[in-house]
Design a protein around this motif. Structure first.
Motif, mmCIF file in Angstrom:
data_model
loop_
_atom_site.group_PDB
_atom_site.id
_atom_site.type_symbol
_atom_site.label_atom_id
_atom_site.label_comp_id
_atom_site.label_asym_id
_atom_site.label_seq_id
_atom_site.Cartn_x
_atom_site.Cartn_y
_atom_site.Cartn_z
ATOM 1 N N THR A 189 -4.566 1.698 2.098
ATOM 2 C CA THR A 189 -3.103 1.679 2.091
ATOM 3 C C THR A 189 -2.532 2.650 3.113
ATOM 4 O OG1 THR A 189 -3.230 1.262 -0.299
ATOM 5 C CG2 THR A 189 -1.078 1.843 0.608
ATOM 6 N N VAL A 202 -2.825 -2.996 0.295
ATOM 7 C CA VAL A 202 -2.712 -2.027 -0.797
ATOM 8 C C VAL A 202 -4.095 -1.915 -1.418
ATOM 9 C CG1 VAL A 202 -1.681 -1.531 -3.034
ATOM 10 C CG2 VAL A 202 -0.259 -2.467 -1.197
ATOM 11 N N ARG A 203 -4.767 -0.854 -1.065
ATOM 12 C CA ARG A 203 -6.138 -0.605 -1.508
ATOM 13 C C ARG A 203 -6.318 0.906 -1.620
ATOM 14 N NH1 ARG A 203 -11.576 -1.388 1.966
ATOM 15 N NH2 ARG A 203 -13.116 -1.330 0.282
ATOM 16 N N PRO A 204 -6.467 1.436 -2.814
ATOM 17 C CA PRO A 204 -6.405 2.883 -3.017
ATOM 18 C C PRO A 204 -7.646 3.646 -2.587
ATOM 19 C CG PRO A 204 -6.809 1.796 -5.104
ATOM 20 C CD PRO A 204 -6.572 0.706 -4.093
ATOM 21 N N TYR A 217 -11.102 -1.768 -10.332
ATOM 22 C CA TYR A 217 -10.142 -0.675 -10.455
ATOM 23 C C TYR A 217 -9.892 -0.298 -11.909
ATOM 24 C CZ TYR A 217 -9.261 -1.935 -5.600
ATOM 25 O OH TYR A 217 -9.413 -2.207 -4.259
ATOM 26 N N ASP A 219 -6.138 3.672 -10.942
ATOM 27 C CA ASP A 219 -6.050 2.929 -9.678
ATOM 28 C C ASP A 219 -4.892 1.946 -9.704
ATOM 29 O OD1 ASP A 219 -8.353 4.163 -8.606
ATOM 30 O OD2 ASP A 219 -9.674 2.642 -9.491
ATOM 31 N N TYR A 220 -4.764 1.215 -10.805
ATOM 32 C CA TYR A 220 -3.686 0.231 -10.891
ATOM 33 C C TYR A 220 -2.320 0.896 -10.894
ATOM 34 C CZ TYR A 220 -6.351 -4.050 -11.288
ATOM 35 O OH TYR A 220 -7.151 -5.135 -10.989
ATOM 36 N N MET A 255 -1.670 1.536 -7.300
ATOM 37 C CA MET A 255 -1.488 0.307 -6.544
ATOM 38 C C MET A 255 -0.128 -0.328 -6.816
ATOM 39 S SD MET A 255 -5.309 -1.287 -7.019
ATOM 40 C CE MET A 255 -5.019 -2.840 -6.183
ATOM 41 N N ASP A 281 2.503 1.494 -5.053
ATOM 42 C CA ASP A 281 2.436 1.202 -3.616
ATOM 43 C C ASP A 281 2.994 -0.182 -3.298
ATOM 44 O OD1 ASP A 281 1.391 3.633 -2.805
ATOM 45 O OD2 ASP A 281 -0.694 2.981 -2.936
ATOM 46 N N VAL A 282 2.707 -1.172 -4.136
ATOM 47 C CA VAL A 282 3.253 -2.517 -3.913
ATOM 48 C C VAL A 282 4.771 -2.475 -3.902
ATOM 49 C CG1 VAL A 282 3.505 -4.814 -4.919
ATOM 50 C CG2 VAL A 282 1.242 -3.762 -4.803
ATOM 51 N N ILE A 294 -4.085 -7.697 -1.055
ATOM 52 C CA ILE A 294 -4.716 -7.050 -2.191
ATOM 53 C C ILE A 294 -5.957 -7.824 -2.612
ATOM 54 C CG2 ILE A 294 -2.594 -6.009 -3.121
ATOM 55 C CD1 ILE A 294 -2.367 -8.384 -5.017
ATOM 56 N N ALA A 343 -0.047 -7.189 -10.160
ATOM 57 C CA ALA A 343 0.332 -6.924 -8.777
ATOM 58 C C ALA A 343 1.379 -7.924 -8.292
ATOM 59 C CB ALA A 343 -0.896 -6.960 -7.883
#
Length: 247
Positions: free
Chosen positions: A38, A73-75, A82, A86-87, A90, A93-94, A107, A124
């Motif tokens: 990300t 979007v990838r942590p 994840y 993590d979610y 994410m 971020d989305v 994603i 997501a």
């Protein structure tokens, strides 16, 4: 119909070069050597503004409306499985990507047994709130590509699936990609072929697989180096080859 050309950008300069050379869409990432992570909010906003190019486009002959930017979007790069933390990252971020004006998010999430994480994907999509969704090469790590594609076709929001046909290079998977293209035909989802594509190979690959969208990273960078800048001449050459296929 012209084959869509998506180019990875890691900087604002990459974005400008790719747009001016004929890219139809950008994927914005950082840490390209790790498969993409990300980007910062500042970079997202700057690249979205640069790719818009409403005034500059008239001078270079690019589309007046600019070029859409999809943001990965990838942590982390440890895996595509994840946890709750993590979610949480994410989904924030989305939402930030949407607020920054990007076209979509890129994603991918899997269950521990190598299936599409449907629940995570649905969350997501909800956070994306209408943005385009590309499911990235986590797809290539699923146990059954055709089954995984069927799952993704069940999500109307997923408009692209980025794949190398489950191989390190998509050039090793022509027959697999051709079957995936057939499977997705007449659906809302486009098979986006990428990883290992080169300027020299792209025309033959498109003819063999009938893909309608291709994705370039190192193949259109200086020296074929994933850490080098975008090579505008290579992007322009790919664009010309794809246009020749149309004609």
């Amino acid at each position: 119909m012209s084959v869509l050309l998506e180019v990875i950008a890691t900087t604002v300069a990459d974005a400008r070069l790719a747009v001016q050379a004929g890219a139809n869409r950008l994927e914005l990432v950082t840490a390209m050597g790790e498969g993409g992570l990300t980007p910062s909010l500042g970079l997202i906003e700057a690249v979205v503004a640069a790719a818009d190019f409403r005034a500059a486009n008239a001078a270079v002959g690019a589309p007046a409306a600019g070029v859409p930017v999809n943001v990965i979007v990838r942590p982390h790069s440890r895996s595509f499985v994840y946890d709750a933390d993590d979610y949480a990252v994410m989904l924030r971020d989305v939402r930030a990507v949407k607020a920054a004006g990007a076209n979509g998010v890129v994603i991918g999430m899997l269950t521990p047994d190598g299936e599409i994480d449907r629940e995570g994907l649905a969350r997501a999509i909800d956070a994306a709130d209408g943005m385009a969704i590309t499911f990235h090469r986590a797809f290539d790590e699923t146990r059954d590509l055709q089954k995984a594609l069927d799952v993704l076709l069940g999500f109307d929001a997923v408009t692209n699936v980025l794949t190398s046909g489950g191989k390190p290079s998509v050039l090793q998977a022509e027959s697999i990609v051709r079957e995936l293209v057939r499977q997705a035909a007449c659906s809302h989802c486009t098979v986006l072929a990428g990883a290992g594509l080169t300027v020299d190979a792209v025309a033959g690959f498109v003819s063999a697989t009938k893909v309608q969208a291709v994705h370039f990273g190192a193949g259109v960078r200086v020296g074929g180096n994933s850490l080098a800048p975008v090579d505008a001449a290579k992007v322009a050459q790919v664009r010309a080859l794809l246009d020749a296929k149309r004609s």
